[in-house]
Design a protein around this motif. Sequence first.
Motif, mmCIF file in Angstrom:
data_model
loop_
_atom_site.group_PDB
_atom_site.id
_atom_site.type_symbol
_atom_site.label_atom_id
_atom_site.label_comp_id
_atom_site.label_asym_id
_atom_site.label_seq_id
_atom_site.Cartn_x
_atom_site.Cartn_y
_atom_site.Cartn_z
ATOM 1 N N PRO A 80 0.818 -1.224 0.000
ATOM 2 C CA PRO A 80 0.000 0.000 0.000
ATOM 3 C C PRO A 80 0.845 1.264 0.000
ATOM 4 N N HIS A 81 2.053 1.191 0.594
ATOM 5 C CA HIS A 81 2.936 2.352 0.604
ATOM 6 C C HIS A 81 3.307 2.737 -0.828
ATOM 7 N N PHE A 82 3.756 1.744 -1.623
ATOM 8 C CA PHE A 82 4.067 1.991 -3.030
ATOM 9 C C PHE A 82 2.841 2.523 -3.771
ATOM 10 N N TRP A 83 1.700 1.901 -3.523
ATOM 11 C CA TRP A 83 0.472 2.254 -4.235
ATOM 12 C C TRP A 83 0.079 3.708 -3.949
ATOM 13 N N MET A 84 0.076 4.068 -2.664
ATOM 14 C CA MET A 84 -0.339 5.425 -2.306
ATOM 15 C C MET A 84 0.672 6.464 -2.778
ATOM 16 N N LEU A 85 1.950 6.109 -2.779
ATOM 17 C CA LEU A 85 2.967 7.027 -3.290
ATOM 18 C C LEU A 85 2.771 7.254 -4.791
ATOM 19 N N ALA A 86 2.507 6.169 -5.521
ATOM 20 C CA ALA A 86 2.265 6.299 -6.958
ATOM 21 C C ALA A 86 1.010 7.107 -7.240
ATOM 22 N N GLU A 87 -0.018 6.929 -6.411
ATOM 23 C CA GLU A 87 -1.259 7.678 -6.576
ATOM 24 C C GLU A 87 -1.031 9.163 -6.320
#
Length: 279
Positions: A175-182
Amino acid sequence: MIRAAASLVRPGISLAVGLSALAGWILASAGAHAAPAAGLAVLAGTFALSAAVSVLNQIQERHLDALMERTRRRPLASGRMSAGQGLAVFGLLLALAAVCLWIGLGPGALAVLVVVPGLYNGLYTYLKPVTGWAMIPGAACGALPPWIGWLAGGGALLAPEPVYLFAFYFVWQMPHFWMLAEANAEDYAAAGFPVPANSFSGFSRRAIPRLWSLALAALGGMAPLFGLLAAPGHAYALATICPAYAGLAVFSRAKVLRRASDGFLAALVVLAVAERLAG
């Protein structure tokens, strides 16, 4: 030059990596009267290796970094340092990592020096412009330091504790990667990086990282099954912390959830280390 080189190593991230390896070392060696110098060598070695792969990644992506607002001021992307100078910094850091890791792992350090850059500078970096799911090998690489520290501390390769820590760190990063990409979707699009969130509806883009975070809360509660946080006081702490974090995963904003996820990870690791030292 010195200031530019210092910013290349991304000291905050590299220190976090080193501390996670040190936690693994303590969990394996606590009670065995291990020399503190060996733990410091693991900390220094993983710090240097994290910094080295970060520098090499910035060399590989310097032209793409120059296209993104978030990264265009980095020394290589901005032209303040040349690729040759970056390679010199990379070589020094890799040599330092090799020396320090050899102290704890012996010949096993060679495997670490192959696997970590292979995952991060190989699979992750080369898949990143191709698919948003490059985050998977990236997260796998980021989940290795506690396992490296565990092995350096004399722990068995496939003991329950390092397997659990690998899974915990891996799930935390997704989720960290996902939210950073978002949060940086426009920047990534400007550089031509695909973002998996762009393939989903708005609802799914909000729900998926929260589902990963709920999985992290559930995994945190399973720590006693893997020999960690089994003491009554720590089990009580888990019974309090995990539902609280799960509530944040459902109701908080993405920025708050990212910070809460970092705190949740740190709290469980610190509790596990404290328990092992006390035990």
